[in-house]
Every structure is written in structure tokens, then in C-alpha cells.
Scaffold this active site. Sequence first.
Site, PDB file in Angstrom:
ATOM      1  N   ASP A 299     -10.894  10.070   2.040  1.00 38.59           N
ATOM      2  CA  ASP A 299     -10.275   9.114   3.211  1.00 38.59           C
ATOM      3  C   ASP A 299     -11.127   9.519   4.621  1.00 38.59           C
ATOM      4  O   ASP A 299     -11.110  10.607   5.062  1.00 38.59           O
ATOM      5  CB  ASP A 299      -8.890   9.270   3.441  1.00 38.59           C
ATOM      6  CG  ASP A 299      -8.125   8.121   3.415  1.00 38.59           C
ATOM      7  OD1 ASP A 299      -8.445   7.336   4.416  1.00 38.59           O
ATOM      8  OD2 ASP A 299      -7.164   7.664   2.845  1.00 38.59           O
TER       9      ASP A 299
ATOM     10  N   ASP B 103      -9.937   4.435   6.677  1.00 40.18           N
ATOM     11  CA  ASP B 103      -8.787   4.197   7.370  1.00 40.18           C
ATOM     12  C   ASP B 103      -9.011   3.549   8.733  1.00 40.18           C
ATOM     13  O   ASP B 103      -9.618   3.421   9.509  1.00 40.18           O
ATOM     14  CB  ASP B 103      -8.262   5.404   7.917  1.00 40.18           C
ATOM     15  CG  ASP B 103      -6.723   5.441   8.253  1.00 40.18           C
ATOM     16  OD1 ASP B 103      -5.960   5.050   7.328  1.00 40.18           O
ATOM     17  OD2 ASP B 103      -6.441   5.781   9.221  1.00 40.18           O
TER      18      ASP B 103
ATOM     19  N   GLU C 257     -10.241  -0.184   5.212  1.00 36.64           N
ATOM     20  CA  GLU C 257      -8.941  -0.681   5.493  1.00 36.64           C
ATOM     21  C   GLU C 257      -8.953  -1.702   6.898  1.00 36.64           C
ATOM     22  O   GLU C 257      -9.165  -1.138   7.819  1.00 36.64           O
ATOM     23  CB  GLU C 257      -7.884   0.175   5.737  1.00 36.64           C
ATOM     24  CG  GLU C 257      -6.450   0.013   5.708  1.00 36.64           C
ATOM     25  CD  GLU C 257      -5.551   0.758   6.459  1.00 36.64           C
ATOM     26  OE1 GLU C 257      -4.403   0.491   6.093  1.00 36.64           O
ATOM     27  OE2 GLU C 257      -6.031   1.678   7.397  1.00 36.64           O
TER      28      GLU C 257
ATOM     29  N   HIS D 174      -0.246   3.766  -0.521  1.00 36.42           N
ATOM     30  CA  HIS D 174       0.717   4.680  -0.059  1.00 36.42           C
ATOM     31  C   HIS D 174       1.719   4.240   1.123  1.00 36.42           C
ATOM     32  O   HIS D 174       2.399   5.079   1.704  1.00 36.42           O
ATOM     33  CB  HIS D 174      -0.053   6.059   0.233  1.00 36.42           C
ATOM     34  CG  HIS D 174      -0.831   5.784   1.456  1.00 36.42           C
ATOM     35  ND1 HIS D 174      -2.116   5.000   1.412  1.00 36.42           N
ATOM     36  CD2 HIS D 174      -0.959   6.212   2.880  1.00 36.42           C
ATOM     37  CE1 HIS D 174      -2.795   4.863   2.610  1.00 36.42           C
ATOM     38  NE2 HIS D 174      -2.155   5.863   3.590  1.00 36.42           N
ATOM     39  N   ASP D 175       1.210   2.999   1.712  1.00 37.35           N
ATOM     40  CA  ASP D 175       1.900   2.455   2.892  1.00 37.35           C
ATOM     41  C   ASP D 175       2.741   1.365   2.354  1.00 37.35           C
ATOM     42  O   ASP D 175       3.704   0.857   3.246  1.00 37.35           O
ATOM     43  CB  ASP D 175       0.851   1.854   3.989  1.00 37.35           C
ATOM     44  CG  ASP D 175      -0.039   2.903   4.482  1.00 37.35           C
ATOM     45  OD1 ASP D 175       0.510   4.088   4.715  1.00 37.35           O
ATOM     46  OD2 ASP D 175      -0.988   2.535   5.069  1.00 37.35           O
TER      47      ASP D 175
HETATM   48  O1  TEU Z   1      -2.526   2.737   7.797  1.00 32.56           O
HETATM   49  C1  TEU Z   1      -2.868   1.424   8.917  1.00 32.56           C
HETATM   50  C2  TEU Z   1      -1.885   0.958   9.529  1.00 32.56           C
HETATM   51  O2  TEU Z   1      -1.749   0.116  10.048  1.00 32.56           O
HETATM   52  C3  TEU Z   1      -0.486   1.284   9.131  1.00 32.56           C
HETATM   53  O3  TEU Z   1       0.435   1.827   9.885  1.00 32.56           O
HETATM   54  C4  TEU Z   1       0.417  -0.056   8.440  1.00 32.56           C
HETATM   55  O4  TEU Z   1       0.531  -0.617   9.404  1.00 32.56           O
HETATM   56  C5  TEU Z   1       1.631   0.403   8.295  1.00 32.56           C
HETATM   57  O5  TEU Z   1       1.680   1.566   7.260  1.00 32.56           O
HETATM   58  C6  TEU Z   1       2.210  -0.621   7.381  1.00 32.56           C
HETATM   59  O6  TEU Z   1       3.591  -0.330   7.203  1.00 32.56           O
HETATM   60  C7  TEU Z   1      -3.350   3.809   8.033  1.00 32.56           C
HETATM   61  C8  TEU Z   1      -3.044   4.367   6.892  1.00 32.56           C
HETATM   62  O7  TEU Z   1      -3.016   3.800   5.586  1.00 32.56           O
HETATM   63  C9  TEU Z   1      -1.651   4.995   6.992  1.00 32.56           C
HETATM   64  O8  TEU Z   1      -0.797   5.816   6.051  1.00 32.56           O
HETATM   65  C10 TEU Z   1      -1.717   5.760   8.257  1.00 32.56           C
HETATM   66  O9  TEU Z   1      -0.266   6.053   9.011  1.00 32.56           O
HETATM   67  C11 TEU Z   1      -2.356   5.008   9.431  1.00 32.56           C
HETATM   68  O10 TEU Z   1      -3.642   4.473   9.180  1.00 32.56           O
HETATM   69  C12 TEU Z   1      -2.775   5.877  10.669  1.00 32.56           C
HETATM   70  O11 TEU Z   1      -3.919   6.598  10.050  1.00 32.56           O
END
Ligand code: TEU
Length: 545
Positions: A98, A200, A242, A316-317
Amino acid sequence: MAHPWWKTSVVYQIYPRSFIDSNGDGMGDLNGIISKLDYLALLGIDVIWLSPVFKSPMDDNGYDISDYDDIAPEFGTLADMDRLIAEARVRDIKIIMDLVVNHSSDEHPWFESARQSKDSPYRDYYIWREAQSDGSLPNDIRSYFGGPAWTFNPATNDYYFHQFSTKQPDLNWDNPAVPDAVHAMMNRWLDRGIAGFRMDVIDLIGKDVDNKVLANGPTLHSHLKAIHQATLKGRDALTVGETWSVTPETARLYSAPEREELSMVFQFEHITLTFDPVHGKWKPREFDLVALKQVFAKWQTELDGNAWNSLFWNNHDLPRAVSKYGNDSTYRDASAKALATVLHGMQGTPYVYQGEELGMTNVAFESIDDYQDIETRNLYTERLEQGDSPTALMAAIHKNSRDNARTPMHWNASDNAGFTTAKPWLKVNPNYTTINVEQSLEDQNSIFHHYQRLIQLRKTNATLVDGQFELLFADHPQVFAYLRKTDSETLLVVGNLSTERLTLQLPGNVPTESSRVLICSGTPLTEISQQLQLAPYDAFIASLR
Ligand code: TEU
Ligand code: CA
């Protein structure tokens, strides 16, 4: 034409702290992952995307990096990482890491220096603005994790900018020293033997904060081109950005091969469809299959021949797919397989998120104290202050908290799902006693084995890789069906995504007389006829030749 390797690959995402704990501290780690490489090889995946394992205060579970060149001690050492790369390679598995460079941790030495004085050599690595003349914040941009995107720094009497938590200051890509440092760091990791990066929130790096242009900003693509020239060119890497802001038009800017930027991006339109247009994910909308199919059809058609799709339900989100788009009670097994089938049948590179291959579900902890995710916890506090009821908030969290995806992986039915011998950093989902790897491996008919067969099929059937997508039954509210066509073969992919038994009459131009079913879930099938009888969540891929 020969394909780049990543067009015929399937990627498996590991969230390291939740995968498996090798040393009894309640936290997953690199040695744990090494011990499960044979499991992943058995599943048949080609690439592991490792969520961040770098040194970090773990404010956002590693998406806040304090040393890009070292491993967080809770996950292991650089030597463990080297061993993971080598042991994976023995099994023909590549590793992508990542790349989190929209922001660093506030505990990164760059920021620690920058925040001390305006004369710091690292001052310009971050984004600083003074208060407005009336004393108010530089502007009204909000952070994704609640509160303003500006935090006051007493030592320098101004504000730093952060789109995520206060401990994740945004890097200033307008300062050439930042891309230079990132390029050098990427090269060090690529030289170490990794096969690429998941990038990311990469659509946020080219921003213009004063004009409040954050995603898809003016300098985004020049930064991506510079990254490519300085690091990826000649390396044959897999890069996936992403990009929550992407459209089919802008996807081509990132990933048309001749533009020399990325291999592909993650688009989230099928995800945001279930978000409220104003209030976002915390006020979910009902799942609408017709709209979902339209979104997929648009992406399939518009990228075909121009760029490349990534295919995913989970990460994971996000909440667990079987809970969100399927049915996690009576039809958990069947709906998990049906969702997998209709996703893996499309054009693009499929991504499987850990536990998806078991049909792991959302969790519903009663107390907010059992949630660890910073986004979830901040939301709860903020909305409670604004007067929302705890009951309503907990219901929203049960549906959409990122911790749904982050509960520890279920290895077996023993205490804590075999994830750890200690107290896990996040509670396990109590349904591990029936949903786990050991059980799935024993049952030839399990969700795991269905994924294994789907992954195998992608490697043996060229139409699955190349075929053009054609949506069928666009307006059908329960069935997701489409064709994949090459000059030599047509595939028919059908999934009943409902709890009802259905009869489906195929159109005359979809001939079934020489059909052969390549894979099916639910009702066993070897061939099909014009009139299909579909039990709830039945799904199949058939070759019509
Ligand atoms: O996620 C990007 C992001 O915009 C997230 O906050 C997303 O909107 C949210 O999780 C949806 O509920 C990336 C990563 O995947 C996330 O784990 C990180 O927290 C974020 O960037 C910051 O690095
Ligand atoms: Ca551990």
C-alpha cells in the site's frame, strides 16, 4: 496479443492486523501471513495486496506512516518482509504494498520537524495556512473523519491541512522534494522484490486547497506520469489507484496503457449507489439491483479496449458483501457464491478481501467501546453531540462501520477463531464457530471451493479475460445476467440475486443447444435450456460456444 500478467491475475487483499497472529500478542503479523501462504496458494490467487505494514502510530491502523522504509514492530521486521516476499515467490505469488502518500503520520520525522518552526527544511513538505483576518479557519474544508481539515499548530501559529485524521497531515506535492522522496522510496521497495502498489486515495494528491479542489486536481496526472517515469517504467508492475472520484472518462486518463500512469483504478460507483446522496454512507439507501447492473454495464462497456477494470465487492473500508448485497442469514452460502460468480464473470482483475472466500459477514457489537475504527468512533462522538440517538447511530454502525471488514479472520472453531491465543485487538465475530477456514476446506461444496473454481476458470478460459460484456435483462429486479463474447466463444453468466424461485426465458439470440456449464452454484447444472429455472441465489457461467 499477449496480456500483461495482471490481466489474468486474481488479487487477495490482506489486512495484516486481522489476518493471523503468530506470536500471541493479539495482533496479526507478517510471520502469521507467511504461515498461511499455502492456504492462499490453495485458493489459487496470484497476488497479495498487503494493507500498510510500515512503522506507524496506528491512529488509522497503519494508513498513517511514520517511516516508509521500516516495518511496524507489531507486524515484524524488514527481514520478515523479505522472507514473506521470498516465500510468496516460491508459490508464484506476488506482493503489492500500500502506497500511502497523500499524507504521512504527524509522527513522521518530516512533520515533527516541520511543525517546530517555519524555518524547518521540511516545512514545505506539508500544507500550512494562516487563519483568516477574522481569526477563522483558512477555509471550510472538512475532514473525512469528522471536524475541520485544518488543525492549529501553536509553535508556528498557523494551521496544517489534513483530509483524514489530525494525525494524518497531507503532504505538499507542489514541493518537488515530496515526489522526489516518494519516487526514491517506491524504487527501494520495488528493488526489494515487490510487484507493485495499491495507491491510497491517489486521486487526492494533485489538489488545490485554496480553491477547494481536492479530488482529481490540476496536477494529479502530471504527478502520476512522473511516478511512472521515475519508478514503474520498464518494471512490469501492477499499480491500482484508489479513486473515489473516478468516472469512466477519467479512468482512461489513469489507466489507458499509452498514457503510462497506472495499470487500473478502483472505482466505487457500485458502492456509493447504496449511500445517501447527501448524508453519505451513514444513511444507507436500499440496494437497487437494476441501478447496480447499469453501473457495472457502463464500466464494462466504456473501459473495454481502452483501459482495465478492477472488480471487487469488499475491502477493509467496506461492509461485508454478503451482508450488504446478499443475504447473510438463510441464504448466506448461496448468496456469497452468487455474488462471487457475477463479479468474477466480468472483464477486469478480481480482488478478494480476506474472509470473503468464507462468506464472512458483518458484525453487530452492542457497545461503541467494542469498535476500534477511528472513522466509526469519531462519527459516533460527533453525531451524538449533534443530537442523534445512540440507537440510530449503532444501527448505522452495524450496517456500515469499517470494522465489519476488520474483525479477525476465522481460521477454525477454537477460541477467537484460531486468530490469536491472546485477546484480539478487535473482537471476533461470534459466528466463527460455523464460518471458518477449517470447515470450508473440509466441505467440497463450500464458498471457499467455489472461489477456488472461479479463480481457476479465469486462468483456463480466455473469454473470461477478453470477452466483450453485454448486459441481458437490464430491467429485471432480481437477476444479474450478461454475455461475454469473443469471436470464438460466448459465455452466459447468470445470477439470481433474490430469495425467490424464478423462471427466466432467454432471448432467441442466446442459443443454448450446445451449452456447457463451466461453473455453477446452487442447483447442479451441466447444460442449460432456453427456459431457466432458478432457485434462490442460483448462479452459473455457461459456455454457449
Ligand atoms: O480510504 C479513503 C477514504 O476516502 C476512506 O476514508 C473512505 O471514504 C471511507 O473509509 C469509506 O467509509 C483510504 C483507505 O482505504 C482508508 O483505510 C484510510 O483510512 C484512508 O484512505 C486514509 O488513508
Ligand atoms: Ca502478533
